[in-house]
Design a protein around this motif. Structure first.
Motif, short mmCIF file in Angstrom:
data_model
loop_
_atom_site.label_atom_id
_atom_site.label_comp_id
_atom_site.label_asym_id
_atom_site.label_seq_id
_atom_site.Cartn_x
_atom_site.Cartn_y
_atom_site.Cartn_z
N ARG A 9 4.87 0.70 1.08
CA ARG A 9 3.53 0.45 1.64
C ARG A 9 3.64 0.10 3.12
O ARG A 9 2.87 0.58 3.94
CB ARG A 9 2.90 -0.71 0.88
CG ARG A 9 1.40 -0.58 0.72
CD ARG A 9 0.74 -1.61 -0.19
NE ARG A 9 1.62 -2.57 -0.82
CZ ARG A 9 2.01 -2.52 -2.10
NH1 ARG A 9 1.60 -1.54 -2.88
NH2 ARG A 9 2.79 -3.46 -2.60
N GLN A 10 4.63 -0.71 3.46
CA GLN A 10 4.79 -1.10 4.87
C GLN A 10 5.10 0.12 5.75
O GLN A 10 4.67 0.21 6.89
CB GLN A 10 5.91 -2.12 5.02
CG GLN A 10 5.46 -3.53 4.68
CD GLN A 10 6.66 -4.47 4.44
OE1 GLN A 10 7.82 -4.08 4.61
NE2 GLN A 10 6.36 -5.69 4.04
N GLU A 20 6.63 -2.48 -2.04
CA GLU A 20 6.18 -3.19 -0.84
C GLU A 20 6.71 -2.52 0.43
O GLU A 20 5.98 -2.31 1.40
CB GLU A 20 6.65 -4.64 -0.93
CG GLU A 20 6.00 -5.53 0.09
CD GLU A 20 6.61 -6.93 0.07
OE1 GLU A 20 7.17 -7.32 -0.98
OE2 GLU A 20 6.56 -7.60 1.12
N ARG A 21 7.98 -2.14 0.41
CA ARG A 21 8.54 -1.49 1.61
C ARG A 21 7.88 -0.12 1.82
O ARG A 21 7.63 0.28 2.95
CB ARG A 21 10.06 -1.33 1.48
CG ARG A 21 10.80 -2.63 1.64
CD ARG A 21 12.29 -2.43 1.96
NE ARG A 21 12.89 -3.72 2.24
CZ ARG A 21 13.66 -4.41 1.37
NH1 ARG A 21 13.97 -3.89 0.19
NH2 ARG A 21 14.14 -5.60 1.69
#
Ligand code: ASP
Ligand code: CP
Length: 322
Positions: free
Chosen positions: A263-264, A260-261
């Motif tokens: 992707r961010q 997730e990080r």
């Protein structure tokens, strides 16, 4: 700790040699020169007739092997003397070991040790050897930092190795990391700004005295960064071992490079890690492999590849300093 920095005459060849102990205290011109040399160096026989010994009292996959390949790429002979196989186990001192290698005609030793300061000690006592620090305790790992600077310079088209305007987050066990210490000194010396992030137990506020920002929030650390350097927790340096953190799941959630990080952050940001990685703890497998769709780019394999050319440049700098 005083470390001899001037070049000395090699007993076997009568030529000058010099050492590489740490990044701090070394001139930025010499360090930038090594990175620039690493970016263009080609295999050849410029070190033919020289002998390089790897002397590792701590485990290694990347550093030792890349030094051997680097020396061989430049035509030098290599010999290996590592823990479990040397007469240090019979009570011989490290200084005697180094002097014994010098007496055999070895020109350079590449040393990794659990105790900080061992490479400096050997350089002081066996001045004919070029001594290269391959990692000493929590102190320094200069060739890792030089290779990382090359990887960053290439990724951001900084042929002049001027890293001004780049923001780098170093995340993990900063207190115990020689990679962090050497990278902080080199990257700030080359003009980058650095923020260190991790739990309060592993990232002390006193790190600010090194000219970096300190935070215990990943959101804060990742804000506006170009590069994120993830580090392994140095479990082997704590009496409590894996108990150095209270929960691996919580650590990953708070400080890991999760998918997730990644992707961010997006593909404009690069993720680095000196290795070895603890997949699923400080970095998710897909983030390490650069396989998160739309995620940050991974330069972890490039760091290893650049390790060979960086160590070629370091050997040349130390064995042919003129
Ligand atoms: N391989 C690096 C070192 O020896 C980093 C690590 O082990 O985490 O310092
Ligand atoms: N990065 C690094 O120093 O790896 P090794 O411990 O495998 O040499």
């Amino acid at each position: 700790m005083t470390t001899p920095r001037e070049s000395r005459l090699s007993a076997s060849t009568g030529r000058r040699v010099r050492h590489l102990m740490a990044i701090s205290g070394e001139s930025i011109e010499r360090l930038r020169g090594i990175v620039r040399l690493a970016s263009r160096i080609e295999p050849g026989d410029v070190l033919s007739g020289k002998t390089v010994a790897t002397v590792f009292f701590e485990d290694s996959t990347r550093t030792k092997t890349t030094f051997v390949l680097a020396a061989q790429n430049l035509g030098a002979r290599t010999v290996d003397l590592s823990t479990g196989a040397s007469s240090v186990n019979k009570g011989e001192t490290m200084i005697d070991t180094a002097a014994t290698l010098a007496a055999m005609g070895v020109d350079a030793i590449v040393v990794r040790a659990r105790q900080a300061g061992v490479p400096g000690l050997l350089a002081r006592h066996v001045p004919s050897l070029a001594v290269i620090n391959a990692g000493d305790g929590r102190h320094a790992h200069p060739t890792q930092a030089l290779g990382d600077a090359l990887t960053i310079a290439q990724a951001f088209d900084r042929d002049d190795v001027d890293l001004s305007g780049l923001r780098i987050a170093i995340v993990g066990d900063i207190n115990a990391s020689r990679v962090a210490r050497s990278n902080i000194a080199l990257l700030t010396g080359l003009g980058a700004s650095v923020v260190c992030c991790g739990p309060t137990t592993l990232v002390s506020p006193s790190l600010r005295s090194l000219g970096v920002d300190v935070t215990h929030s990943m959101d804060e650390a990742l804000d506006g960064v170009n590069i994120v350097m993830m580090l392994r927790i140095q479990f082997e340096r704590y009496a409590s071992g894996r108990g150095a953190i209270s929960s691996e799941r919580e650590y990953r959630e708070m400080f890991g490079m999760t998918e997730e990080r990644s992707r961010q952050l997006g593909p404009g940001v690069v993720v680095m890690h000196p290795g070895p990685t603890n997949r699923g703890l400080e970095i998710d497998p897909a983030a390490a492999d650069g396989l998160v769709p739309g995620g940050a780019r991974s330069l972890i394999r490039t760091q290893v590849t650049n390790g060979v050319r960086t160590r070629m440049a370091v050997l040349l700098d130390c064995l042919n300093p003129n």
